[in-house]
Design a protein around this motif. Structure first.
Motif, short mmCIF file in Angstrom:
data_model
loop_
_atom_site.label_atom_id
_atom_site.label_comp_id
_atom_site.label_asym_id
_atom_site.label_seq_id
_atom_site.Cartn_x
_atom_site.Cartn_y
_atom_site.Cartn_z
N VAL A 109 0.87 -1.31 0.06
CA VAL A 109 -0.10 0.11 0.15
C VAL A 109 0.91 1.07 0.15
O VAL A 109 0.55 2.09 -0.60
N LEU A 110 1.80 1.31 0.85
CA LEU A 110 2.95 2.40 0.94
C LEU A 110 3.50 2.71 -0.47
O LEU A 110 3.60 3.83 -1.01
N HIS A 111 3.83 1.64 -1.21
CA HIS A 111 4.43 1.58 -2.52
C HIS A 111 3.63 2.15 -3.55
O HIS A 111 3.55 3.24 -4.13
N LEU A 112 2.17 1.80 -3.59
CA LEU A 112 1.19 2.17 -4.38
C LEU A 112 0.84 3.56 -4.16
O LEU A 112 0.22 4.23 -5.22
N THR A 113 0.74 4.23 -3.10
CA THR A 113 0.48 5.60 -2.69
C THR A 113 1.85 6.62 -2.76
O THR A 113 1.81 7.40 -2.28
N HIS A 114 2.93 6.06 -3.57
CA HIS A 114 4.02 6.57 -3.90
C HIS A 114 4.87 7.01 -2.56
O HIS A 114 5.66 7.94 -2.47
N ARG A 115 4.70 6.38 -1.52
CA ARG A 115 5.56 6.48 -0.42
C ARG A 115 6.78 5.34 -0.19
O ARG A 115 6.82 4.31 0.50
N PHE A 116 7.46 5.58 -1.30
CA PHE A 116 8.36 4.51 -1.72
C PHE A 116 9.50 4.51 -0.63
O PHE A 116 9.94 3.06 -0.54
N GLU A 117 9.96 5.33 0.10
CA GLU A 117 11.18 5.41 0.95
C GLU A 117 10.46 4.45 2.27
O GLU A 117 11.10 3.61 2.95
N GLU A 118 9.00 4.58 2.66
CA GLU A 118 8.75 3.86 3.76
C GLU A 118 8.56 2.58 3.38
O GLU A 118 8.59 1.60 4.22
N ALA A 119 7.95 2.23 2.23
CA ALA A 119 7.83 0.63 1.84
C ALA A 119 9.15 -0.05 1.72
O ALA A 119 9.27 -0.95 2.16
N LEU A 120 10.31 0.73 1.41
CA LEU A 120 11.34 0.06 1.27
C LEU A 120 12.08 -0.18 2.58
O LEU A 120 12.46 -1.22 2.72
N MET A 164 9.28 -0.46 -11.68
CA MET A 164 8.96 0.15 -10.48
C MET A 164 7.80 -0.33 -9.81
O MET A 164 7.16 0.41 -8.96
N GLY A 165 7.13 -1.51 -10.26
CA GLY A 165 6.18 -2.01 -9.26
C GLY A 165 5.05 -2.34 -10.41
O GLY A 165 4.71 -1.87 -11.23
N GLY A 166 4.65 -3.80 -10.29
CA GLY A 166 3.49 -4.37 -11.18
C GLY A 166 4.03 -4.04 -12.68
O GLY A 166 5.29 -4.44 -12.90
N LEU A 167 2.89 -3.94 -13.54
CA LEU A 167 3.56 -3.90 -14.92
C LEU A 167 3.98 -2.55 -15.50
O LEU A 167 3.35 -1.68 -15.11
N ASP A 168 5.20 -2.52 -15.82
CA ASP A 168 5.59 -1.25 -16.54
C ASP A 168 5.63 -1.49 -17.78
O ASP A 168 5.93 -2.43 -18.42
N VAL A 169 5.76 -0.17 -18.64
CA VAL A 169 5.94 -0.20 -19.97
C VAL A 169 7.24 0.08 -20.55
O VAL A 169 8.28 0.76 -19.87
N PHE A 170 7.96 -0.88 -21.35
CA PHE A 170 9.38 -0.82 -21.95
C PHE A 170 9.35 -0.90 -23.45
O PHE A 170 8.36 -1.04 -24.03
N TYR A 213 9.00 7.30 -15.42
CA TYR A 213 8.03 7.98 -14.65
C TYR A 213 7.63 9.34 -15.09
O TYR A 213 8.58 10.11 -15.73
N PRO A 214 6.60 9.76 -15.16
CA PRO A 214 5.41 9.14 -14.85
C PRO A 214 4.63 8.51 -16.04
O PRO A 214 3.35 7.93 -15.86
N VAL A 215 5.16 8.07 -17.02
CA VAL A 215 4.61 7.17 -18.03
C VAL A 215 4.33 5.86 -17.34
O VAL A 215 3.23 5.11 -17.32
N ASN A 216 5.16 5.26 -16.58
CA ASN A 216 4.97 4.26 -15.81
C ASN A 216 4.51 4.71 -14.16
O ASN A 216 5.28 5.63 -13.74
N SER A 217 3.93 3.77 -13.56
CA SER A 217 3.57 4.28 -11.97
C SER A 217 3.72 3.03 -11.12
O SER A 217 4.03 1.95 -11.78
N PRO A 218 3.67 3.10 -9.87
CA PRO A 218 3.73 1.94 -8.99
C PRO A 218 2.61 0.78 -9.28
O PRO A 218 2.88 -0.25 -9.18
N ASP A 219 1.60 1.17 -10.01
CA ASP A 219 0.34 0.11 -10.54
C ASP A 219 0.74 -0.38 -11.71
O ASP A 219 1.85 -0.26 -12.27
N ASP A 220 -0.20 -1.14 -12.22
CA ASP A 220 0.06 -1.71 -13.51
C ASP A 220 -0.27 -0.98 -14.75
O ASP A 220 -1.04 0.05 -14.81
N ASP A 221 0.85 -0.68 -15.65
CA ASP A 221 0.71 0.02 -16.71
C ASP A 221 0.87 -0.97 -17.99
O ASP A 221 1.61 -1.36 -18.36
#
Length: 537
Positions: free
Chosen positions: A106-117, A359-365, A383-391
């Protein structure tokens, strides 16, 4: 005596309640394992409404909401309760570890990456040696968090525009596919549709279409395909000439790829791709090469690298599709790959992946193919083409400066909406779309005409095209900043020749419509010409 009886009765009720709770929790867990998240929440509801809710119920509710579109806020509420009720301690239970693991997600999906890490790293330190599956998942999430921190620090510049009410509703709209000249856009929506034979109250995904007319998109209309089908269909791909539409269809427990062709303004009866494209496994996404001789598609068939892989099949001289080839470990990973899109340049493949540098889930390459046919190392679109969620489902225009895509954002009309993303370009010499129309002198469409375009400087053939049999329109994708020669041949008509130039960026100054040639009106052969041709034969 009364006190003893009362104590026994309380114990009996407690045991009965405990058994009932366990049944509910087992049922919810089974639903989650089978990705039936709404059913899991329905099963949990009595426990969630009770005066004393077990921590496991909060955990399962958090997991279910986490896997629902837009459910991250509710997920955090329940996972906070689960974390409070399942502390880690010196020897944390499996459920406690899971509660904190999903809280970190949840922390990762809400862009709190340092807390998630930080939370993931803490879990890794106290994880028992026996929890190998959870260790692998945590290590993967740590990689996602580190990648996200790096990419957010170096964002890709872009402008984003909601495509508006012509497409978007309070329901979900996704999987946009656009014609090369951006004159037509197909997409998928789960809005209610009035289809004869469909049970009232049942909502399915259907295919819709909008046309670019006089500087605006028309209101989207349902694409009515022949035949009876009452389940989910979703847009997948469009051929270069716009006459073949590929879509995904649920067939009982598997998904297959289907196609339909546009004939005189009507779509033909949908046909499944034959073996070896469709199998007893799931085939979900596809993309044609510009000439239609190759199809790239995803499948979870046996023999891959894991999960869903991307394959390519070549069209054989007899009209059948050849045995699919796995694109190999440079593209495919032990995790899932989705939504391949081959750019009109024929050597750039866009796709989504859970592996590589995500960066999490599905990213575009994207990956580039070399002269020997080998695919290069995939590059994350950033980023922000890709997000922590599925893209998923990234479809750039031929010049690479715009992308039609779907996203759930705060400025949307509700659910998932369709957007247009525009990038600043430092390379003006991209590919340009050129279009024209072929008629006779009576303004009748000459659908049997053959159009050839040559590079004027090198005299090399750039492509052979045929006009749409209903509109007379043809579309070509050509390098900008060059001169070309066009030749049109049709039986009973003189060969038409003309030169034209595709200026750098001149066709993409507004919304990226095609560079249109003057309409071509073929001249009929006179009697002398016909006699001369007969003598030559």
């Amino acid at each position: 005596m009364r006190q003893i009886f009362t104590l026994f009765l309380v114990c009996f009720v407690f045991v009965a309640q405990s058994h009932a709770q366990r049944r509910v929790l087992r049922s919810a867990e089974a639903h989650i394992a089978n990705e039936r998240y709404v059913e899991a929440l329905n099963a949990l509801q009595p426990l969630l409404e009770a005066d004393e809710t077990p921590a496991e119920a909060h955990l399962f509710a958090g997991i279910a909401h986490l896997n629902r579109p837009g459910g991250v806020v509710e997920a955090e509420k329940y996972l906070d309760l689960a974390v409070a009720g399942l502390p880690l301690g010196e020897k944390p239970s499996r459920r406690a570890l899971e509660a904190h693991y999903y809280k970190a997600q949840v922390l990762h999906l809400t862009h709190r990456f340092e807390e998630a890490l930080s939370l993931h790293q803490n879990l890794l330190e106290i994880l028992p040696a026996s929890s190998r599956d959870l260790r692998g998942a945590i290590e993967r999430e740590i990689g996602y968090a580190q990648n996200a921190i790096e990419m957010v620090a170096h964002p890709v510049p872009y402008e984003i525009q909601n495509l508006g009410a012509a497409f978007n509703t309070t329901y979900d709209e996704h999987s946009p596919i656009v014609a090369l000249d951006e004159s037509t856009l197909y997409f998928t929506s789960n809005r209610p549709a009035d289809i004869e034979g469909r049970l009232e109250g049942h909502t399915f995904e259907d295919i819709y279409v909008s046309q670019w007319r006089e500087g605006a998109w028309t209101d989207a209309q349902l694409v009515n395909l022949p035949g009876n089908y009452y389940a989910n269909r979703a847009t997948v791909a469009l051929s270069a000439d716009g006459n073949t539409l590929v879509f995904y269809q649920n067939d009982a427990t598997v998904g297959n790829l289907y196609y339909t062709r546009l004939r005189f303004g009507q779509w033909t009866e949908p046909q499944p791709f034959p073996a070896p494209i469709n199998t007893s496994a799931n085939e979900t996404h596809a993309s044609f090469s510009l000439d239609g001789d190759r199809i790239y598609f995803t499948s979870d068939r046996h023999g891959g690298y894991g999960g869903r892989d991307i394959y390519v099949s070549h069209l054989l001289p007899d009209g059948n599709w050849g045995e699919p080839l796995n694109l190999g470990p440079n593209i495919n990973t032990p995790l899932d790959e989705h939504s391949p899109y081959l750019h009109p340049d024929g050597q750039t493949l866009y796709f989504s992946s859970e592996g590589h540098h995500s960066m999490g889930g599905l990213d575009v390459f994207f990956s580039m193919q070399d002269e020997e046919g080998n695919w290069g190392e995939p590059v994350n679109m950033g980023y922000p083409v890709n997000s922590p969620d599925d893209d998923v489902f990234f479809m750039p225009t031929p010049d690479g400066n715009r992308v039609y895509y779907a996203s759930r954002q705060t400025d949307g009309l509700g659910g998932v909406d369709l957007y247009l993303m525009t990038f600043p370009s430092d390379d003006d010499r991209g590919l340009a779309v050129t279009a024209g129309f072929v008629f006779d002198q009576e303004k009748k469409v000459q659908g049997s005409a053959i159009i050839r375009i040559y590079d004027e400087e090198t005299d090399l053939l750039q492509g052979v095209y045929r006009p749409n049999t209903l509109s007379g329109k043809f579309v070509a994708v050509l390098p900008a900043g060059q001169d070309y020669r066009l030749e049109v041949e049709a039986e009973g008509f003189e060969t038409h020749r003309e030169n034209f130039r595709v200026e750098v960026r001149d066709v993409f100054s507004t919304r990226g419509r095609a560079h249109f040639l003057e309409s071509i009106f073929l001249q009929p052969l006179v009697e002398e010409d016909i006699k001369e041709e007969m003598e030559l034969e």
